[in-house]
Design a protein around this motif. Structure first.
Motif, mmCIF file in Angstrom:
data_model
loop_
_atom_site.group_PDB
_atom_site.id
_atom_site.type_symbol
_atom_site.label_atom_id
_atom_site.label_comp_id
_atom_site.label_asym_id
_atom_site.label_seq_id
_atom_site.Cartn_x
_atom_site.Cartn_y
_atom_site.Cartn_z
ATOM 1 N N SER A 124 0.792 -1.147 -0.130
ATOM 2 C CA SER A 124 0.046 0.092 0.003
ATOM 3 C C SER A 124 1.062 1.246 0.116
ATOM 4 C CB SER A 124 -0.970 -0.061 1.214
ATOM 5 O OG SER A 124 -1.859 1.259 1.175
ATOM 6 N N LEU A 125 0.483 2.255 -0.647
ATOM 7 C CA LEU A 125 1.224 3.513 -0.988
ATOM 8 C C LEU A 125 0.095 4.435 -0.630
ATOM 9 C CD1 LEU A 125 3.652 5.499 -1.871
ATOM 10 C CD2 LEU A 125 2.696 4.810 -4.016
ATOM 11 N N SER A 126 0.044 5.592 -0.004
ATOM 12 C CA SER A 126 -0.656 6.949 -0.238
ATOM 13 C C SER A 126 -0.151 7.945 0.416
ATOM 14 C CB SER A 126 -2.359 6.688 0.324
ATOM 15 O OG SER A 126 -2.157 6.766 1.657
ATOM 16 N N VAL A 127 -0.493 9.308 -0.155
ATOM 17 C CA VAL A 127 0.016 10.474 0.402
ATOM 18 C C VAL A 127 -1.375 11.331 0.779
ATOM 19 C CG1 VAL A 127 0.984 12.523 -0.552
ATOM 20 C CG2 VAL A 127 2.064 10.388 -0.814
ATOM 21 N N MET A 128 -1.323 12.117 1.810
ATOM 22 C CA MET A 128 -2.342 12.804 1.969
ATOM 23 C C MET A 128 -2.817 14.023 0.979
ATOM 24 S SD MET A 128 -3.488 11.326 4.658
ATOM 25 C CE MET A 128 -4.833 12.361 5.493
ATOM 26 N N ARG A 134 -0.139 16.031 -2.108
ATOM 27 C CA ARG A 134 0.018 15.267 -3.467
ATOM 28 C C ARG A 134 1.064 16.237 -4.366
ATOM 29 N NH1 ARG A 134 -5.405 11.877 -3.444
ATOM 30 N NH2 ARG A 134 -5.055 10.954 -1.474
ATOM 31 N N ARG A 135 1.484 15.558 -5.539
ATOM 32 C CA ARG A 135 2.216 16.450 -6.537
ATOM 33 C C ARG A 135 3.340 17.090 -6.155
ATOM 34 N NH1 ARG A 135 -1.495 15.695 -11.249
ATOM 35 N NH2 ARG A 135 0.316 16.258 -12.367
ATOM 36 N N MET A 136 3.885 16.686 -5.203
ATOM 37 C CA MET A 136 5.196 17.071 -4.618
ATOM 38 C C MET A 136 6.341 16.184 -4.694
ATOM 39 S SD MET A 136 3.682 19.184 -1.321
ATOM 40 C CE MET A 136 5.215 19.212 -0.484
ATOM 41 N N GLY A 137 6.164 15.105 -5.365
ATOM 42 C CA GLY A 137 7.194 14.236 -5.338
ATOM 43 C C GLY A 137 7.217 13.288 -4.341
ATOM 44 N N ILE A 138 6.405 13.285 -3.359
ATOM 45 C CA ILE A 138 6.630 12.500 -2.038
ATOM 46 C C ILE A 138 6.398 11.068 -2.177
ATOM 47 C CG2 ILE A 138 5.604 12.023 0.190
ATOM 48 C CD1 ILE A 138 5.065 15.039 0.430
ATOM 49 N N ALA A 139 5.466 10.649 -3.110
ATOM 50 C CA ALA A 139 5.210 9.164 -3.374
ATOM 51 C C ALA A 139 6.273 8.597 -4.159
ATOM 52 C CB ALA A 139 3.783 8.999 -4.087
ATOM 53 N N GLU A 140 6.808 9.380 -5.107
ATOM 54 C CA GLU A 140 8.065 8.880 -5.795
ATOM 55 C C GLU A 140 9.372 8.665 -4.922
ATOM 56 O OE1 GLU A 140 9.388 11.431 -8.864
ATOM 57 O OE2 GLU A 140 11.237 10.262 -9.226
ATOM 58 N N LYS A 141 9.395 9.605 -3.855
ATOM 59 C CA LYS A 141 10.567 9.440 -3.171
ATOM 60 C C LYS A 141 10.281 8.021 -1.949
ATOM 61 C CE LYS A 141 12.489 13.928 -2.368
ATOM 62 N NZ LYS A 141 11.475 14.962 -2.711
ATOM 63 N N SER A 170 -8.407 2.506 -13.004
ATOM 64 C CA SER A 170 -9.097 3.911 -13.088
ATOM 65 C C SER A 170 -8.094 4.914 -12.197
ATOM 66 C CB SER A 170 -10.313 3.943 -12.450
ATOM 67 O OG SER A 170 -10.127 3.531 -11.133
ATOM 68 N N ASN A 171 -6.830 4.191 -11.655
ATOM 69 C CA ASN A 171 -6.026 4.841 -10.765
ATOM 70 C C ASN A 171 -5.116 5.818 -11.671
ATOM 71 O OD1 ASN A 171 -4.759 6.217 -8.848
ATOM 72 N ND2 ASN A 171 -4.818 4.440 -7.399
ATOM 73 N N ARG A 172 -5.509 6.904 -12.272
ATOM 74 C CA ARG A 172 -4.506 7.619 -13.214
ATOM 75 C C ARG A 172 -3.145 8.056 -12.614
ATOM 76 N NH1 ARG A 172 -6.567 12.198 -15.657
ATOM 77 N NH2 ARG A 172 -4.560 12.254 -16.862
ATOM 78 N N ASP A 222 5.094 5.272 -15.808
ATOM 79 C CA ASP A 222 6.079 6.230 -16.301
ATOM 80 C C ASP A 222 7.219 6.785 -15.408
ATOM 81 O OD1 ASP A 222 4.127 6.222 -18.414
ATOM 82 O OD2 ASP A 222 2.911 7.825 -17.465
ATOM 83 N N THR A 223 6.921 7.032 -14.345
ATOM 84 C CA THR A 223 8.003 7.592 -13.232
ATOM 85 C C THR A 223 8.852 6.693 -12.969
ATOM 86 O OG1 THR A 223 6.312 9.492 -12.673
ATOM 87 C CG2 THR A 223 8.424 9.031 -11.361
ATOM 88 N N LEU A 224 8.467 5.547 -12.524
ATOM 89 C CA LEU A 224 9.219 4.270 -11.777
ATOM 90 C C LEU A 224 9.530 3.320 -12.983
ATOM 91 C CD1 LEU A 224 7.550 4.335 -8.522
ATOM 92 C CD2 LEU A 224 9.848 5.259 -8.931
#
Ligand code: ACO
Length: 187
Positions: free
Chosen positions: A106-110, A114-121, A146-148, A156-158
């Motif tokens: 599981s992965l999630s960011v509040m 979001r859109r700050m690169g936290i999930a990627e890090k 459906s989870n774009r 794309d990123t990873l």
């Protein structure tokens, strides 16, 4: 925002964030199992900015119209959790012939973070640890078709590859993409 290894003290906050952000939820003992079995493989993102309203007023609806107030997201005095990645090694006894491999549970960011690169890090830290500490040769995960946002991050990123579609994988009947990333030692 700081990224650090998740500890047993973080698991209630991780579970709260998961309940807030995703329909796939787990019992606390499943978080505990991850952290105790693979203590170096899961990570949290935290902030000391305590004026974040989203993290103060967490409540859920229990399906019968009742509001459930959740614990605040304090992992320590003055430190709040804004994201997590929960990972494990594959310990399925039916797959013992496979090389060691990891799984992103599981992965999630509040939302406001979001859109700050936290999930990627968070993901890059977890992938590195799974490979270096637990010798994972690849990692796998499932994601809703459906989870774009998550698909963009993984594909794309990873640079995860799409393995196959698992029909009606989720409780509500939605299909999942099964994805995989080979972990190269020289990356
Ligand atoms: N639409 C399109 N692309 C997006 C979106 C979006 N809504 N959100 C992020 N991205 C892109 C970013 O632009 C970035 O791309 P780039 O590398 O080309 O710049 C990439 O995805 C990574 O972005 P981050 O900022 O690192 O991602 P973020 O911290 O916002 O977290 C996440 C992404 C975890 C999917 C977040 O949206 C979230 O918590 N969603 C709800 C929970 C969820 O869906 N979790 C994943 C479930 S699957 C699983 O747990 C195995």
């Amino acid at each position: 925002v700081t990224i650090r290894r998740a500890t047993i003290e973080d698991i209630i906050c991780m579970q709260n964030a998961n309940l807030h952000n995703l329909p796939e939820n787990y019992m606390l003992k499943y978080y505990m199992y991850h952290i105790l079995s693979w203590p170096e493989a899961s990570f949290v993102a935290t902030t000391t900015d305590l004026n974040e309203p989203e993290l103060d007023e967490l409540s859920l609806e229990d399906g019968k119209g009742n509001e459930i107030k959740l614990d605040p997201h304090y992992v320590a005095p003055g430190e709040k959790l804004v994201g997590y990645v929960l990972t494990k090694m594959n310990d399925d006894p039916d797959q013992q012939n496979e090389p060691p491999n990891g799984h992103i549970t599981s992965l999630s960011v509040m939302r406001t973070y979001r859109r700050m690169g936290i999930a990627e890090k968070l993901m890059r830290q977890a992938l590195f640890a799974l490979r270096e500490v637990y010798q994972a040769e690849y990692v796998s995960l499932h994601v809703r078709q459906s989870n774009r946002a998550a698909l963009h991050l993984y594909r794309d990123t990873l640079e995860f590859e799409l393995l196959n579609v698992e029909k009606s994988y989720y409780q509500d009947g939605e299909d999942a993409y099964a994805m995989k990333k080979v972990l190269n030692l020289d990356e």
